[in-house]
Design an enzyme around this catalytic site. Structure first.
Site, mmCIF file in Angstrom:
data_model
loop_
_atom_site.group_PDB
_atom_site.id
_atom_site.type_symbol
_atom_site.label_atom_id
_atom_site.label_comp_id
_atom_site.label_asym_id
_atom_site.label_seq_id
_atom_site.Cartn_x
_atom_site.Cartn_y
_atom_site.Cartn_z
ATOM 1 C CG HIS A 174 9.896 -52.179 -1.157
ATOM 2 N ND1 HIS A 174 10.491 -50.943 -1.251
ATOM 3 C CD2 HIS A 174 8.625 -52.036 -1.632
ATOM 4 C CE1 HIS A 174 9.612 -50.074 -1.758
ATOM 5 N NE2 HIS A 174 8.477 -50.707 -2.005
ATOM 6 C CG ASP A 224 7.082 -49.205 -7.382
ATOM 7 O OD1 ASP A 224 6.315 -50.104 -7.762
ATOM 8 O OD2 ASP A 224 6.968 -48.634 -6.268
ATOM 9 C CG HIS A 248 6.419 -47.152 -2.896
ATOM 10 N ND1 HIS A 248 5.454 -47.728 -3.698
ATOM 11 C CD2 HIS A 248 5.766 -46.473 -1.931
ATOM 12 C CE1 HIS A 248 4.247 -47.405 -3.217
ATOM 13 N NE2 HIS A 248 4.408 -46.646 -2.150
ATOM 14 C CG ASP A 293 3.463 -48.116 -6.952
ATOM 15 O OD1 ASP A 293 4.284 -47.642 -7.754
ATOM 16 O OD2 ASP A 293 3.793 -48.804 -5.956
#
Ligand SMILES: [Zn+2]
Length: 305
Positions: free
Chosen positions: A126, A163, A165, A245
């Site tokens: 991120h 991931d 995200h 995740d």
């Protein structure tokens, strides 16, 4: 296949509070599960090093790095955004986190082994060119990819991110640079919400997944979108943002992947998409249910071997 496992004790310096989801127990849970399955002794164990500044500055602006050092607290912790806690040891840990990845990259490039998993924190995908967010300070994957291009002279570098995200930081840093092919799967709509659209980037393939998506949907989408692009690109090295995740037990996302999906990913990336047996560097991103994280990483490595 020879498989290396990288860690460093320095991640303990990033001492987030017990109730913060990104904490040191994550690495310990992975190590414990690998040991309980007797996978541990099958891996080549190596330690990372602290990243050097030129490597960091390929991905991040000088002003941003200086600002991080200025705001790092001497006691307690601060939040650099609503999620990202910074403690007195966070930058040391972040530098070791990035440096563990570049150390593994260098060893892969020197043919010391064919694949490496870097169990590292804080995570990176991120972190944008000049912005910390989502538990991330330095973008480990982008830093490694840029070093692979500039120092090791790889011309075609595939960056895969599974991931839950979207890796907004990786796209911010590597987007529209034709040395890199960015393949991303993620829950959508979901954090980080910015949603870097494929149409704005010439080197990005997105696989957005609706909340609740499970194995069949995920695998079909990956096979349909990622595999032809990878085959056409013909990477000389593959770097993976390995976030776990998307597991159905994970509290931070709403996908329904299983342990077996991570074994499938390990096998797919290491065997089916890699006929030329190019080096593969996998770097830990998310994964916040400790049991599911340990099992998922073990299955990923199992599938790869
Ligand atoms: Zn994540």
């Amino acid at each position: 296949m020879t498989f290396a496992f990288y860690t460093s004790e320095e991640h303990f310096s990033h001492q987030t509070e017990d109730d913060h989801p990104e904490h040191a127990m994550r690495i310990m849970a992975i190590e414990q599960e690998l040991k309980s399955r007797n996978l541990w002794e099958q891996l080549i164990h190596a330690n990372g090093e602290e990243a050097n500044l030129p490597d960091i500055l390929r991905a991040h602006s000088k002003g941003y790095v200086e600002q991080l050092h200025l705001i790092q607290p001497k006691h307690g912790h601060i939040y650099v955004d609503e999620d990202t806690a910074m403690t007195p040891g966070s930058l040391k840990a972040a530098l070791w986190s990035a440096g563990s990845c570049t150390t593994a990259l260098d060893a892969l490039t020197a043919n010391k082994f064919s694949s490496a998993f870097v169990a590292t924190r804080p995570p990176g995908h991120h972190a944008e060119h000049k912005k910390a967010m989502g538990f991330c300070f330095f973008n480990n994957v982008a830093i490694s990819a840029l070093r692979a291009a500039d120092i090791h002279h790889y011309q075609r570098i595939a960056v895969l991110d599974f991931d839950a995200h979207q890796g907004n930081g990786t796209i911010d840093i590597l987007g529209n640079d034709q040395r890199f092919l960015l393949l991303s799967s993620f829950q959508h709509p979901f954090y980080p919400y910015t949603h870097y659209q494929e149409s704005k980037y010439t080197n990005l393939i997105n696989v957005p997944l609706a909340s609740g998506a499970g194995s069949a949907t995920f695998r079909a989408a990956i096979e349909e979108r990622w595999l032809p692009a990878l085959k056409h690109f013909g990477p000389e090295i593959i770097i993976v943002s390995a976030g776990f995740d998307g597991h159905k037990d994970d509290p931070m996302a709403e996908l329904n992947l299983t342990d077996d999906d991570y074994r499938w990913l390990g096998e797919l990336i290491h065997k089916h998409t890699n006929p030329k047996r190019v080096p593969i560097l996998s770097i830990l991103e998310g994964g916040y249910n400790l049991n599911a994280l340990g099992r998922s990483v073990s299955e990923y490595i199992n599938g790869a071997k």
